[in-house]
Design a protein around this motif. Structure first.
Motif, PDB file in Angstrom:
ATOM      1  N   ALA A  53       0.806  -1.235   0.000  1.00 30.40           N
ATOM      2  CA  ALA A  53       0.000   0.000   0.000  1.00 30.40           C
ATOM      3  C   ALA A  53       0.832   1.275   0.000  1.00 30.40           C
ATOM      4  CB  ALA A  53      -0.976  -0.006   1.180  1.00 30.40           C
ATOM      5  N   SER A  54       2.022   1.216  -0.591  1.00 31.94           N
ATOM      6  CA  SER A  54       2.867   2.412  -0.634  1.00 31.94           C
ATOM      7  C   SER A  54       2.512   3.322  -1.811  1.00 31.94           C
ATOM      8  CB  SER A  54       4.349   2.018  -0.699  1.00 31.94           C
ATOM      9  OG  SER A  54       4.585   1.157  -1.797  1.00 31.94           O
ATOM     10  N   GLY A  55       1.620   2.861  -2.671  1.00 33.20           N
ATOM     11  CA  GLY A  55       1.227   3.693  -3.809  1.00 33.20           C
ATOM     12  C   GLY A  55       1.870   3.270  -5.123  1.00 33.20           C
ATOM     13  N   LYS A  56       2.450   2.072  -5.162  1.00 34.42           N
ATOM     14  CA  LYS A  56       3.142   1.578  -6.359  1.00 34.42           C
ATOM     15  C   LYS A  56       2.218   1.491  -7.562  1.00 34.42           C
ATOM     16  CE  LYS A  56       3.826  -2.397  -4.471  1.00 34.42           C
ATOM     17  NZ  LYS A  56       3.144  -2.184  -3.183  1.00 34.42           N
ATOM     18  N   GLY A  57       1.051   0.881  -7.331  1.00 33.32           N
ATOM     19  CA  GLY A  57       0.110   0.656  -8.441  1.00 33.32           C
ATOM     20  C   GLY A  57      -0.426   1.964  -8.996  1.00 33.32           C
ATOM     21  N   ASP A 101      15.542   0.703 -17.027  1.00 30.78           N
ATOM     22  CA  ASP A 101      16.157   2.017 -17.257  1.00 30.78           C
ATOM     23  C   ASP A 101      16.091   2.889 -16.006  1.00 30.78           C
ATOM     24  OD1 ASP A 101      16.543   2.098 -20.397  1.00 30.78           O
ATOM     25  OD2 ASP A 101      14.692   1.029 -19.924  1.00 30.78           O
ATOM     26  N   VAL A 102      14.964   2.818 -15.311  1.00 32.74           N
ATOM     27  CA  VAL A 102      14.812   3.595 -14.074  1.00 32.74           C
ATOM     28  C   VAL A 102      14.144   2.699 -13.022  1.00 32.74           C
ATOM     29  CG1 VAL A 102      13.938   5.720 -13.038  1.00 32.74           C
ATOM     30  CG2 VAL A 102      14.313   5.642 -15.498  1.00 32.74           C
ATOM     31  N   LYS A 103      14.679   2.750 -11.814  1.00 30.10           N
ATOM     32  CA  LYS A 103      14.098   1.972 -10.706  1.00 30.10           C
ATOM     33  C   LYS A 103      13.708   2.937  -9.591  1.00 30.10           C
ATOM     34  CE  LYS A 103      17.266  -1.807 -11.700  1.00 30.10           C
ATOM     35  NZ  LYS A 103      18.337  -2.677 -11.188  1.00 30.10           N
ATOM     36  N   ILE A 104      12.483   2.821  -9.164  1.00 32.73           N
ATOM     37  CA  ILE A 104      12.011   3.677  -8.072  1.00 32.73           C
ATOM     38  C   ILE A 104      11.506   2.786  -6.943  1.00 32.73           C
ATOM     39  CG2 ILE A 104      10.362   5.482  -7.403  1.00 32.73           C
ATOM     40  CD1 ILE A 104      10.381   6.449 -10.301  1.00 32.73           C
ATOM     41  N   PHE A 105      11.972   3.039  -5.731  1.00 36.32           N
ATOM     42  CA  PHE A 105      11.498   2.297  -4.563  1.00 36.32           C
ATOM     43  C   PHE A 105      10.618   3.245  -3.762  1.00 36.32           C
ATOM     44  CE2 PHE A 105      11.707   0.036  -0.515  1.00 36.32           C
ATOM     45  CZ  PHE A 105      11.625  -1.288  -0.924  1.00 36.32           C
ATOM     46  N   VAL A 106       9.318   2.950  -3.763  1.00 37.74           N
ATOM     47  CA  VAL A 106       8.337   3.838  -3.141  1.00 37.74           C
ATOM     48  C   VAL A 106       8.111   3.433  -1.694  1.00 37.74           C
ATOM     49  CG1 VAL A 106       6.010   4.791  -3.336  1.00 37.74           C
ATOM     50  CG2 VAL A 106       7.149   3.949  -5.368  1.00 37.74           C
ATOM     51  N   VAL A 107       8.209   4.391  -0.785  1.00 40.75           N
ATOM     52  CA  VAL A 107       7.913   4.098   0.618  1.00 40.75           C
ATOM     53  C   VAL A 107       6.975   5.158   1.181  1.00 40.75           C
ATOM     54  CG1 VAL A 107      10.084   2.898   1.095  1.00 40.75           C
ATOM     55  CG2 VAL A 107       9.978   5.360   1.423  1.00 40.75           C
ATOM     56  N   ALA A 108       6.322   4.820   2.267  1.00 40.64           N
ATOM     57  CA  ALA A 108       5.514   5.780   3.017  1.00 40.64           C
ATOM     58  C   ALA A 108       5.382   5.224   4.426  1.00 40.64           C
ATOM     59  CB  ALA A 108       4.140   5.969   2.372  1.00 40.64           C
ATOM     60  N   ASP A 109       5.194   6.102   5.375  1.00 32.69           N
ATOM     61  CA  ASP A 109       5.015   5.708   6.768  1.00 32.69           C
ATOM     62  C   ASP A 109       3.905   4.637   6.869  1.00 32.69           C
ATOM     63  OD1 ASP A 109       5.473   6.738   9.703  1.00 32.69           O
ATOM     64  OD2 ASP A 109       3.330   6.375   9.436  1.00 32.69           O
ATOM     65  N   PRO A 110       4.136   3.555   7.624  1.00 35.89           N
ATOM     66  CA  PRO A 110       3.121   2.491   7.703  1.00 35.89           C
ATOM     67  C   PRO A 110       1.732   2.994   8.105  1.00 35.89           C
ATOM     68  CG  PRO A 110       5.153   1.766   8.735  1.00 35.89           C
ATOM     69  CD  PRO A 110       5.366   3.200   8.361  1.00 35.89           C
ATOM     70  N   VAL A 134      -5.879  -3.278   9.427  1.00 35.71           N
ATOM     71  CA  VAL A 134      -5.202  -3.056   8.137  1.00 35.71           C
ATOM     72  C   VAL A 134      -3.717  -2.810   8.376  1.00 35.71           C
ATOM     73  CG1 VAL A 134      -5.028  -1.489   6.152  1.00 35.71           C
ATOM     74  CG2 VAL A 134      -7.285  -2.201   6.962  1.00 35.71           C
ATOM     75  N   LEU A 135      -3.418  -2.007   9.405  1.00 35.91           N
ATOM     76  CA  LEU A 135      -2.010  -1.729   9.728  1.00 35.91           C
ATOM     77  C   LEU A 135      -1.288  -3.025  10.109  1.00 35.91           C
ATOM     78  CD1 LEU A 135       0.365   0.208  10.265  1.00 35.91           C
ATOM     79  CD2 LEU A 135      -0.545   0.569  12.568  1.00 35.91           C
ATOM     80  N   ALA A 136      -1.938  -3.843  10.914  1.00 34.98           N
ATOM     81  CA  ALA A 136      -1.319  -5.110  11.335  1.00 34.98           C
ATOM     82  C   ALA A 136      -1.051  -6.004  10.127  1.00 34.98           C
ATOM     83  CB  ALA A 136      -2.215  -5.819  12.346  1.00 34.98           C
ATOM     84  N   ASP A 137      -1.993  -6.041   9.200  1.00 33.23           N
ATOM     85  CA  ASP A 137      -1.828  -6.864   7.993  1.00 33.23           C
ATOM     86  C   ASP A 137      -0.655  -6.365   7.153  1.00 33.23           C
ATOM     87  OD1 ASP A 137      -2.779  -8.681   5.707  1.00 33.23           O
ATOM     88  OD2 ASP A 137      -2.894  -6.694   4.790  1.00 33.23           O
ATOM     89  N   ILE A 138      -0.596  -5.041   6.993  1.00 29.59           N
ATOM     90  CA  ILE A 138       0.479  -4.441   6.189  1.00 29.59           C
ATOM     91  C   ILE A 138       1.848  -4.763   6.799  1.00 29.59           C
ATOM     92  CG2 ILE A 138       1.531  -2.169   5.757  1.00 29.59           C
ATOM     93  CD1 ILE A 138      -1.196  -1.118   4.983  1.00 29.59           C
ATOM     94  N   LEU A 139       1.950  -4.602   8.121  1.00 25.15           N
ATOM     95  CA  LEU A 139       3.234  -4.844   8.784  1.00 25.15           C
ATOM     96  C   LEU A 139       3.629  -6.312   8.714  1.00 25.15           C
ATOM     97  CD1 LEU A 139       2.876  -2.531  11.927  1.00 25.15           C
ATOM     98  CD2 LEU A 139       4.220  -2.111   9.869  1.00 25.15           C
ATOM     99  N   GLN A 140       2.636  -7.192   8.868  1.00 28.75           N
ATOM    100  CA  GLN A 140       2.921  -8.629   8.818  1.00 28.75           C
ATOM    101  C   GLN A 140       3.386  -9.032   7.413  1.00 28.75           C
ATOM    102  OE1 GLN A 140      -0.437 -11.249   9.196  1.00 28.75           O
ATOM    103  NE2 GLN A 140       0.805 -12.924   9.977  1.00 28.75           N
TER     104      GLN A 140
END
Ligand SMILES: Nc1ncnc2c1ncn2[C@@H]1O[C@H](COP(=O)(O)OP(=O)(O)O)[C@@H](O)[C@H]1O
Ligand SMILES: Nc1ccn([C@@H]2O[C@H](COP(=O)(O)OP(=O)(O)O)[C@@H](O)[C@H]2O)c(=O)n1
Length: 212
Positions: free
Chosen positions: A10-14, A124-133, A156-162
């Motif tokens: 859920a970092s916004g990649k899609g 050609d370009v690699k982006i690693f997307v992050v955001a606060d859990p 939802v937070l627990a699922d994301i972290l797991q």
């Protein structure tokens, strides 16, 4: 051009992948959907998610026509995807499909966990997307509620972290930035801001290439 986007749940990649593909006129593949589809097939047929033979069979029978199934978006399918995606044979079976997608003209944006490290190490370009859990959990909860689902933000937070823990610690294709990936933290950005930041990165890489 191949643009590889990776990052945690859920970092916004899609969202970013879709927007970048539109901007550049490329095709977009959300590779998480592939693993979700494999997990969903097992759940539908009543197989255990750790059943390697059944998971490999489901991967071999993958039907991209079914990637739009809304059932693949659920938390359950995401959790299942994180289990089947740790099975090495399942990942092996799915490599060619993803590489072929990346190679077809005119260019492609792929998002997932191992695009820059395993699927397209020469992107050609690699982006690693992050955001606060917590920000990710909030966004995913709002998204589920907008679909009419009854989502609890703490769950939802627990699922994301797991899932992040499982994805980071598996022996095969773990979630991690490629050494040449650009880090993009969108915790404080809206979707537009995230897209602009990514386009700035891509254009800077392209300009550097045409100079050098
Ligand atoms: N930069 C952003 N700012 C605000 N919301 C965002 C941003 N990027 C994505 N979102 C929202 O966060 C949720 C998760 O995004 P998504 O693209 O599905 O993530 P991923 O593909 O990494 O799981 C979606 O509801 C999306 O609209
Ligand atoms: N390239 C990829 C994409 C997803 N996955 C797995 O599939 C699960 C679901 O991925 P996803 O991208 O749809 O998940 P979200 O970030 O959208 O929640 C992840 O938790 C990973 O375990 C993977 O292993 N490799």
């Amino acid at each position: 051009m191949i643009i590889a986007i990776d990052g945690p749940a859920a970092s916004g990649k899609g969202t970013l992948g879709k927007r970048l593909a539109h901007h550049y006129g490329y095709r977009h593949l959300d590779t998480g959907v592939i693993y979700r589809a494999v997990a969903y097939a097992l759940m539908q047929s009543g197989h255990d998610l750790n059943d390697e033979a059944a998971a490999v069979q489901a991967a071999l029978e993958l039907d991209p026509e079914k990637f739009g199934n809304p059932a693949l978006k659920t938390q359950k399918a995401g959790e299942g995807a994180s289990i089947v995606s740790a099975i090495p044979r399942v990942r092996e079976v799915l490599v060619n499909f993803q590489r072929q997608f990346a190679a077809d003209p005119p260019g492609a944006v792929l998002d997932g966990r191992d695009i820059g490290t395993v699927i397209c190490p020469h992107a050609d370009v690699k982006i690693f997307v992050v955001a606060d859990p917590k920000v990710r959990a909030r966004r995913r909860t709002m998204e589920a509620r907008a679909r009419g689902e009854d989502a609890d933000e703490a769950a939802v937070l627990a699922d994301i972290l797991q899932r992040d823990e499982r994805d980071k610690n598996r022996p095969i294709a773990p979630l991690k930035p490629a050494p040449d990936a650009y880090l993009l933290d969108n915790s404080q950005l809206d979707i537009e801001g995230g897209v602009r930041a990514a386009i700035d990165i891509i254009e800077a890489v392209r300009a550097g290439r045409s100079r050098g």
